[in-house]
Design a protein around this motif. Sequence first.
Motif, PDB file in Angstrom:
ATOM      1  N   PRO A   1       0.869  -1.350   0.109  1.00  0.00           N
ATOM      2  CA  PRO A   1       0.053  -0.053  -0.025  1.00  0.00           C
ATOM      3  C   PRO A   1       0.965   1.266   0.025  1.00  0.00           C
ATOM      4  O   PRO A   1       1.852   1.179   0.583  1.00  0.00           O
TER       5      PRO A   1
ATOM      6  N   CYS B   1       7.054   1.072  -0.098  1.00  0.00           N
ATOM      7  CA  CYS B   1       6.420   0.733  -0.961  1.00  0.00           C
ATOM      8  C   CYS B   1       6.428   1.742  -2.298  1.00  0.00           C
ATOM      9  O   CYS B   1       6.480   2.582  -2.286  1.00  0.00           O
TER      10      CYS B   1
ATOM     11  N   GLN C   1       2.556  -1.680  -6.377  1.00  0.00           N
ATOM     12  CA  GLN C   1       1.610  -2.482  -5.860  1.00  0.00           C
ATOM     13  C   GLN C   1       1.520  -3.694  -6.569  1.00  0.00           C
ATOM     14  O   GLN C   1       2.209  -4.719  -6.191  1.00  0.00           O
TER      15      GLN C   1
ATOM     16  N   ALA D   1      -1.827  -6.993  -7.024  1.00  0.00           N
ATOM     17  CA  ALA D   1      -2.211  -6.835  -5.978  1.00  0.00           C
ATOM     18  C   ALA D   1      -3.773  -6.432  -6.010  1.00  0.00           C
ATOM     19  O   ALA D   1      -4.286  -6.227  -7.110  1.00  0.00           O
TER      20      ALA D   1
END
Length: 213
Positions: A80, A86, A89, A100
């Motif tokens: 997320p 990150c 995704q 995802a």
Amino acid sequence: MDIKRTANAGVLLELDGERILLDGVCREEFPYLGTPETERRALLESPPDGLLLTHGHDDHYDPSFVSAYLQKAAGPVLGPADIPFCTGQSGQVGDVRVTAVPSRHIGKTEPMEHMSFVLEGSECAWFLGDASPLQWRSREDLPKPDVLIAPYAYAIGSGWQITKALAPKQLVLLHLPQRNADPYGLWKAVEPALQDPQGPQISIPDICGTVKE
Ligand SMILES: [Zn+2]
């Protein structure tokens, strides 16, 4: 596919030569188990090819581990957008395609971004994190994984009915504490599914235990 449980609700998954860590390092939060120090060290000495993070709860995610990982490896780290490490995704880890699937967290928690991941190579796994099973009821567009890697709720009551409808070959059940330190009675709650001949095979690995598909 080889699956090693490395955390409360996390695994190191090996598929088609790629080693992918999913929610795979956490601290202990009683009654939920943490990653042993030896395992954490081993994961930094031989860093996986990618990290996937479903959400930012402490029993799934340890920022100090992700930071140390990124000093040794190039990633990718997928999850997320509210987790600062990150960079995306969905993506690719070697030949394994990672998709995802936006998911609602189980139970009543503070609103938090959460996603589950479908991993596709020569076999398919769906890693649920803390995604509620109820959101998948009556949906026609769901993945058809060989292996479902999911928290205990997928083996209880209507969650178990949904697991049976998804019909994986195997269910790897996570997020269970030690059997002798189980204040919420979770082991007792999953017992009927373990006895159900109509469901998929269920594996409940110990921390650092492995499952082969
Ligand atoms: Zn959570």
